[in-house]
Design an enzyme around this catalytic site. Structure first.
Site, PDB file in Angstrom:
ATOM      1  N   ASP A 119       0.911  -1.246  -0.036  1.00 23.70           N
ATOM      2  CA  ASP A 119      -0.087   0.257   0.018  1.00 23.70           C
ATOM      3  C   ASP A 119       0.894   1.289   0.197  1.00 23.70           C
ATOM      4  O   ASP A 119       2.027   0.961   0.308  1.00 23.70           O
ATOM      5  CB  ASP A 119      -0.920  -0.056   1.331  1.00 23.70           C
ATOM      6  CG  ASP A 119      -2.103  -0.628   1.072  1.00 23.70           C
ATOM      7  OD1 ASP A 119      -2.446  -0.925  -0.092  1.00 23.70           O
ATOM      8  OD2 ASP A 119      -2.939  -0.724   2.147  1.00 23.70           O
ATOM      9  N   LYS A 141      -3.063   3.880  -3.598  1.00 18.09           N
ATOM     10  CA  LYS A 141      -4.058   4.441  -4.027  1.00 18.09           C
ATOM     11  C   LYS A 141      -3.946   6.127  -3.595  1.00 18.09           C
ATOM     12  O   LYS A 141      -3.873   6.414  -2.584  1.00 18.09           O
ATOM     13  CB  LYS A 141      -5.118   4.158  -2.913  1.00 18.09           C
ATOM     14  CG  LYS A 141      -5.842   2.786  -3.599  1.00 18.09           C
ATOM     15  CD  LYS A 141      -7.134   2.464  -2.428  1.00 18.09           C
ATOM     16  CE  LYS A 141      -7.803   1.098  -3.093  1.00 18.09           C
ATOM     17  NZ  LYS A 141      -7.102  -0.020  -3.360  1.00 18.09           N
ATOM     18  N   MET A 256      -8.203   9.934   8.058  1.00 20.53           N
ATOM     19  CA  MET A 256      -8.584  10.082   6.840  1.00 20.53           C
ATOM     20  C   MET A 256      -9.503  11.267   6.753  1.00 20.53           C
ATOM     21  O   MET A 256     -10.552  11.223   6.118  1.00 20.53           O
ATOM     22  CB  MET A 256      -9.074   8.731   6.063  1.00 20.53           C
ATOM     23  CG  MET A 256      -8.255   7.615   6.125  1.00 20.53           C
ATOM     24  SD  MET A 256      -8.693   6.236   5.257  1.00 20.53           S
ATOM     25  CE  MET A 256     -10.249   5.768   6.332  1.00 20.53           C
TER      26      MET A 256
END
Length: 350
Positions: A119, A141, A256
């Site tokens: 990741d 991502k 986040m």
């Protein structure tokens, strides 16, 4: 080899996934890194977007640099399919970024892997522990940018495992805390692939802790609540009751949530949480680029913006955010001694 790169200008002529481990080590040592390559993997592009390095798509003047790294690692191909053993997937929660916070079991899995699917926020320095022939797959991502879909990640895990390979899924934090880890376990189970889950140090606790902030403290707060700020209050996909959070009396930790922090602060104040409630935002926890902003609920958005803080960051809302150890009681929060071992072939500039 050992190389002192602190404060030195380093040029890396490799944009592949295996280069990220070296680049991450260089950044930790305080080097000013430029990656010169027509294309780079998503993890390096993300570091460039976060202004932690410079990405040059055209050739550069090598004489401007103190150190040039021409070949970080030889290219690798997928390990050959094995018919003599069953494939296996190991999900490794690898902590907030410092490789010293990877568990012993996590390191062992990396050392034994045939394929590592990593990741964006995984501790890429930990790839230095992998076997030279291990294949590294970058599935970073980038927020609102290049991204590998979850369906494609699931497919990669199953495909490599069906070929008899040991696949390590390397994730930042803990795989089951907003990491979609259980989705991957289910996908593997549906395909008949055995899985092992190695828990990781979650950034919801480690981020504040590395900034000197406990999420609980005797006589002050008896619990903490971790929420995702991926969508703002009132969004159709949000299942969070912010009014209940405002009344909970617990420390609120938001992951986040940099982009949605204005809406979150507004919702909490509207629900009755005192606008003077202490807040802190911790960016790049455990990394050399770690930064901390301490503020209040009313000012945290403005103060964070003024400091230029961006994702990834952890927000802490509650009275613990005002706590700081006295100087005589201050403790070190560096997870591991800094190492100057840079895995690369070094060619001095002409």
């Amino acid at each position: 080899m050992e190389l002192n790169v602190t404060g030195r200008r380093v040029l890396v002529l490799d944009g592949g996934p295996r280069a990220v481990a070296t680049v991450a080590a260089l950044l930790r040592e305080g080097a000013a890194v430029t990656v010169a390559a027509p294309t780079v993997c998503a993890a390096l592009e993300d570091l460039a977007l976060r202004r932690r390095l410079v990405w040059a798509t055209q050739p550069v003047d090598e004489s401007r640099f103190d150190v040039v790294l021409r070949a970080v690692a030889p290219p690798t191909a997928a390990a050959p399919a094995r018919t003599d053993r069953a494939g296996h997937v190991t999900l490794v929660g690898a902590g907030p970024g410092d490789p010293g916070l990877v568990t012993v079991a996590g390191r062992a899995a990396i050392e034994q892997a045939d394929v590592i699917v990593a990741d964006r926020l995984a501790p890429w320095e930990a790839l230095a522990w992998a076997r030279p022939e291990a294949e590294v797959v970058d599935v970073a991502k980038i927020p609102y940018g290049r991204s590998t879909s979850q369906e494609e990640i699931n497919r990669l895990l199953v495909e490599h495992a069906r070929a008899g390979r040991h696949v390590v899924r390397l994730k930042g934090g803990d795989s089951y805390v907003f990491g979609r880890g259980f989705e991957e376990v289910v996908a593997c189970a549906d395909a008949g692939i055995a899985t092992t889950v190695v828990p990781g140090v979650t950034s919801s606790v480690a981020g504040p802790e590395l900034a000197g902030i406990p999420v609980t403290h005797r006589g002050l707060v008896q619990g903490f609540t971790v929420v995702s700020g991926h969508v703002p209050p009132g969004h159709p996909d949000s299942s969070i009751d912010y009014a209940a959070l405002a009344r909970s009396g617990t420390t609120l930790v938001v992951l986040m949530g940099v982009r949605t922090l204005p809406a979150i602060a507004e919702a909490l104040i509207a629900a009755g949480l005192d606008e003077g409630t202490p807040c802190a935002v911790v960016a790049d926890a455990s990394l050399a680029s770690q930064r901390v902003v301490r503020s209040t609920l009313a000012r945290v958005v403005a103060d964070t913006a003024a400091a230029g803080i961006g994702a990834p960051a952890v927000a802490v809302i509650g009275r613990v955010a005002a706590l700081e150890p006295r100087p005589a009681q201050a403790i070190a929060t560096v997870a591991t001694p800094r190492s100057r071992s840079i895995p690369a072939m070094v060619v001095p500039p002409c």
